[in-house]
Design a protein around this motif. Structure first.
Motif, PDB file in Angstrom:
ATOM      1  N   SER A 240      11.586  40.810  50.476  1.00 40.97           N
ATOM      2  CA  SER A 240      12.750  41.111  51.310  1.00 40.97           C
ATOM      3  C   SER A 240      13.936  40.223  50.969  1.00 40.97           C
ATOM      4  N   LEU A 241      15.123  40.695  51.361  1.00 42.46           N
ATOM      5  CA  LEU A 241      16.343  39.910  51.195  1.00 42.46           C
ATOM      6  C   LEU A 241      16.423  38.749  52.173  1.00 42.46           C
ATOM      7  N   ASP A 242      15.455  38.615  53.093  1.00 47.43           N
ATOM      8  CA  ASP A 242      15.418  37.446  53.974  1.00 47.43           C
ATOM      9  C   ASP A 242      14.749  36.250  53.296  1.00 47.43           C
ATOM     10  N   CYS A 243      14.540  36.369  51.972  1.00 49.67           N
ATOM     11  CA  CYS A 243      13.980  35.287  51.136  1.00 49.67           C
ATOM     12  C   CYS A 243      12.503  35.028  51.423  1.00 49.67           C
TER      13      CYS A 243
ATOM     14  N   LEU B  54      16.610  37.183  43.252  1.00 47.77           N
ATOM     15  CA  LEU B  54      17.875  37.699  42.745  1.00 47.77           C
ATOM     16  C   LEU B  54      18.371  36.856  41.566  1.00 47.77           C
ATOM     17  N   SER B  55      18.016  35.589  41.530  1.00 42.06           N
ATOM     18  CA  SER B  55      18.395  34.707  40.426  1.00 42.06           C
ATOM     19  C   SER B  55      17.661  35.026  39.142  1.00 42.06           C
ATOM     20  N   GLY B  56      16.667  35.931  39.196  1.00 41.67           N
ATOM     21  CA  GLY B  56      15.883  36.274  38.019  1.00 41.67           C
ATOM     22  C   GLY B  56      14.577  35.525  37.919  1.00 41.67           C
ATOM     23  N   VAL B  57      14.321  34.595  38.813  1.00 38.97           N
ATOM     24  CA  VAL B  57      13.094  33.799  38.788  1.00 38.97           C
ATOM     25  C   VAL B  57      11.920  34.668  39.236  1.00 38.97           C
TER      26      VAL B  57
ATOM     27  N   VAL C 248      16.707  41.632  34.742  1.00 39.41           N
ATOM     28  CA  VAL C 248      18.081  41.656  35.220  1.00 39.41           C
ATOM     29  C   VAL C 248      18.053  42.143  36.667  1.00 39.41           C
ATOM     30  N   THR C 249      18.899  41.560  37.503  1.00 42.97           N
ATOM     31  CA  THR C 249      18.919  41.910  38.921  1.00 42.97           C
ATOM     32  C   THR C 249      20.345  42.216  39.361  1.00 42.97           C
ATOM     33  N   THR C 250      20.462  43.021  40.415  1.00 49.04           N
ATOM     34  CA  THR C 250      21.746  43.341  41.028  1.00 49.04           C
ATOM     35  C   THR C 250      21.602  43.181  42.532  1.00 49.04           C
ATOM     36  N   ARG C 251      22.552  42.522  43.135  1.00 51.99           N
ATOM     37  CA  ARG C 251      22.457  42.261  44.567  1.00 51.99           C
ATOM     38  C   ARG C 251      22.381  43.570  45.349  1.00 51.99           C
ATOM     39  N   GLY C 252      21.397  43.659  46.236  1.00 50.61           N
ATOM     40  CA  GLY C 252      21.228  44.835  47.081  1.00 50.61           C
ATOM     41  C   GLY C 252      20.542  46.005  46.405  1.00 50.61           C
ATOM     42  N   VAL C 253      20.038  45.802  45.164  1.00 54.68           N
ATOM     43  CA  VAL C 253      19.376  46.880  44.431  1.00 54.68           C
ATOM     44  C   VAL C 253      17.946  46.468  44.120  1.00 54.68           C
ATOM     45  N   SER C 254      17.004  47.353  44.384  1.00 53.52           N
ATOM     46  CA  SER C 254      15.597  47.085  44.114  1.00 53.52           C
ATOM     47  C   SER C 254      15.331  47.100  42.611  1.00 53.52           C
ATOM     48  N   THR C 255      14.607  46.086  42.123  1.00 51.62           N
ATOM     49  CA  THR C 255      14.225  46.016  40.712  1.00 51.62           C
ATOM     50  C   THR C 255      12.748  46.380  40.594  1.00 51.62           C
ATOM     51  N   LYS C 256      12.446  47.363  39.761  1.00 44.31           N
ATOM     52  CA  LYS C 256      11.086  47.873  39.659  1.00 44.31           C
ATOM     53  C   LYS C 256      10.272  47.062  38.647  1.00 44.31           C
TER      54      LYS C 256
ATOM     55  N   LYS D 232      16.235  29.355  50.435  1.00 39.61           N
ATOM     56  CA  LYS D 232      17.390  29.810  51.201  1.00 39.61           C
ATOM     57  C   LYS D 232      18.513  30.183  50.245  1.00 39.61           C
ATOM     58  N   GLY D 233      19.435  30.991  50.732  1.00 40.10           N
ATOM     59  CA  GLY D 233      20.587  31.355  49.925  1.00 40.10           C
ATOM     60  C   GLY D 233      20.405  32.673  49.194  1.00 40.10           C
ATOM     61  N   ILE D 234      21.518  33.177  48.702  1.00 41.64           N
ATOM     62  CA  ILE D 234      21.531  34.495  48.058  1.00 41.64           C
ATOM     63  C   ILE D 234      20.637  34.517  46.826  1.00 41.64           C
ATOM     64  N   SER D 235      20.610  33.433  46.071  1.00 37.15           N
ATOM     65  CA  SER D 235      19.836  33.429  44.826  1.00 37.15           C
ATOM     66  C   SER D 235      18.344  33.581  45.065  1.00 37.15           C
ATOM     67  N   ASN D 236      17.860  33.271  46.266  1.00 36.34           N
ATOM     68  CA  ASN D 236      16.434  33.381  46.583  1.00 36.34           C
ATOM     69  C   ASN D 236      16.072  34.673  47.299  1.00 36.34           C
ATOM     70  N   GLN D 237      17.024  35.585  47.433  1.00 39.93           N
ATOM     71  CA  GLN D 237      16.679  36.898  47.980  1.00 39.93           C
ATOM     72  C   GLN D 237      15.688  37.595  47.048  1.00 39.93           C
TER      73      GLN D 237
END
Length: 609
Positions: free
Chosen positions: A250-253, A295-298, A14-22, A273-278
């Protein structure tokens, strides 16, 4: 034992935008949290495991240095340390650490001590002795939530923590752990800190786009990686086994591989590109798999030996609960999730991929297969969509809006799709509505076989209709359930109909005599979510019925001897939503799939009763 679990297909983190997933790893396995703990086997997907011992959502999990144990912590500050080798996953220790969410944890090199950090009301972190749970020092110096912690595995022990206050606190570990100094290299949130396996260095990354390197013993700042730096917040970092390379996400994908000695970028991978690939998390496994989380969970897996700037493998799976499923061609099945995605599972190759194209934007409420291997899905976005028979993409031509929110769907022998809405049933063929039924009752479930359509209603009855290609004609009504009908299925030859209700009761009906055969199948204690008949062939009579319920259990009942059944308890932790037969009966055994709220799909081989 009358059943065996032969495979488990895990959900993704599970992911949250702007939050690091360990993410954590041991050998070929990575471990992460998705409300529960998932051990994802990168080499043999079907051998993955889950741990559902927490009553609240799990937020972080990490292997012990030996890999024999795992520590998982949840949103209430509770940590459980459990056995990863045994099938029973017995919990060895359990402690309440802080009064809030645990964001990260770290083991020491001897597996005797641990530090947990997060968002507590009175403290942001605490070191403990694992055998007793007693404190062995303190984590001080932070004024905001702590996001990450790492411990040096060699003596003298050291620890580093980083938080939303932009600070790194360096603690010395001559037990008890205590504050030594504060490092102010970052100007924004510190997202991750990681010690190198050698213990000579540790690295930090943050929302200021920066990556820093420090001396592992003294905490002195050695360098900042400035060449070809990231253009977005750096969310995670991970070291190679020889401590010579560092991986950052990074969030720059992009994902970058750094050579530590030269402080230069050795390799850059562009995920998209895009938010889902952050990119929000990463881990470097001991088998040299470089894993980064979108961020999409992939889960993206990179090979540093390859020259291409894309992932060598991409692992897709649900992030949310599985809400529906249907059998596909051969040894495949499809599952829809609560966030609108549909996934294609191939049990022969043990692979999962998301159905591409413009899918649903909300919960997938139903999946159905047609007579010519057509596949259909309905969602709470008030759309019905067709999926190509290969399961690869949504059809661009067959997208049908519904008059109301669809609850369920089924397909008759001539390929007509029936969709249950809030107060009506629509018949759709060739992307056109050909008939609409507005009954006096409230429809809630539907099943079909041949040209027979059975509609379950909230008035506890099942209404059986005949479809002639143009209109539905009511044939008869079946009664016997004690609550609103929540699941209906018909056997392939139309000889039997089974209906499950909100009270957990299942009633078997015979269509020849239009009568109730049995109402004794009342072992479930909660709403029936799905039913499936097992038929040797389309022309032969059904031999068994499988059911799944919100009570997490699966029951397999014999149609020919109604007193016999097999119970698979805990088949869908968190509550079941879908059950289907994967193979026809062979040598007295059957293979079925169960899925539910934990986002995982399990394959069971059952000795049929």
């Amino acid at each position: 034992m009358s059943f065996t679990r032969t495979a488990l297909y895990p959900c993704n983190p599970v992911t949250t935008r702007g939050v690091s997933t360990k993410l954590s790893s041991h050998q070929d396995k990575i471990i992460y949290a998705n409300g529960r703990t998932i051990i994802h086997d990168l080499k043999d997907l079907a051998s993955s495991k889950t741990f559902s011992g927490h009553s609240q959502n799990t937020t972080v999990a990490r292997f012990s240095p030996s890999g024999y144990y795992c520590a998982s912590a949840d949103a209430t500050g509770l940590v459980k340390i459990w056995d990863t080798i045994g099938e029973d996953q017995s919990v060895k220790w359990e402690y309440k650490i802080i009064s809030g969410r645990v964001n990260d944890l770290a083991w020491d090199g001897e597996s005797k001590r641990m530090i947990l950090v997060g968002d507590g009301k009175d403290k942001f972190g605490r070191p403990i002795i694992i055998d007793t749970g007693a404190s062995c020092g303190e984590i001080t110096g932070h004024s905001k939530v702590v996001n990450a912690v790492s411990i040096r595995h060699q003596r003298p022990y050291r620890a580093a923590t980083g938080g939303d206050d932009g600070l790194i606190v360096f603690s010395q570990g001559r037990v008890p752990y205590k504050y030594e100094k504060m490092i102010r290299t970052h100007t924004r949130f510190v997202q991750d800190v990681r010690y190198a396996p050698s213990g000579d260095l540790f690295a930090s990354v943050g929302s200021d786009y920066k990556v820093f390197l420090y001396d592992g013993k003294t905490g002195d700042t050695l360098a900042e990686f400035t060449e070809n730096a990231h253009n977005g917040s750096v969310m995670a970092c991970s070291w190679s086994g020889d401590s010579k390379s560092l991986l950052t996400s990074s969030l720059d994908c992009t994902v970058r591989l750094w050579d530590v000695e030269s402080r230069k970028v050795a390799k850059t991978w562009n995920v998209g590109k895009g938010i889902s690939n952050q990119q929000v998390g990463c881990v470097w496994t001991s088998s040299d798999d470089l894993v980064s989380l979108s961020l999409s969970g992939v889960l993206n897996i990179f090979d540093k030996r390859e020259s291409k700037d894309r992932p060598s493998r991409v692992l897709q799976a649900p992030q949310k609960a599985i809400t529906s499923a249907v059998r596909g061609p051969s040894s495949t099945f499809m599952a829809g999730s609560a966030d609108g995605h549909v996934f294609y599972y191939d049990t022969s190759s043990h692979s999962i991929h998301a159905v591409e194209g413009e899918g649903h934007t909300n919960l997938v409420s139903g999946l159905a297969a047609g007579p010519k291997e057509q596949l259909y899905s309905s969602g709470f976005d008030d759309r019905v969509r067709e999926i190509e028979p290969s399961g690869g993409t949504f059809s661009f031509t067959c997208v049908r809006p519904t008059s109301s929110q669809p609850k369920a769907l089924t397909v008759t022998m001539d390929g007509t799709l029936f969709v249950v809405g809030v107060d009506r049933v629509e018949a759709v063929r060739s992307n056109q509505r050909v008939f609409e039924l507005k009954p006096t009752y409230i429809p809630s479930a539907i099943g079909a076989a041949g040209n027979t359509v059975a509609i379950g209603a909230e008035d506890t009855k099942v209404y059986v209709y005949t479809w002639d290609g143009r209109t539905l004609s009511e044939s008869y009504v079946l009664g016997g359930n004690k609550g609103p009908i929540t699941a209906v299925t018909a056997s392939a030859n139309g000889e039997h109909i089974a209906a499950g209700d909100s009270a957990g009761k299942i009633v078997l009906f015979g269509t020849a005599g239009k009568e109730k055969i049995t109402d004794r199948w009342a072992h479930h204690t909660a709403r029936i979510a799905s039913l499936a008949f097992l038929c040797p062939s389309a022309a032969e009579s059904a031999t068994h019925v499988a059911s799944i319920s919100l009570d997490t259990n699966v029951y397999i009942y014999s149609v020919t001897n109604i007193s016999k059944y097999v119970a698979i308890r805990g088949a869908a932790p968190g509550g079941g939503s879908a059950v289907l037969w994967l193979e026809s009966q062979e040598k007295g055994r059957g293979k079925l799939v169960s899925a539910g709220a934990d986002g995982c799909a399990r394959i069971w081989e059952v000795a049929l009763p």
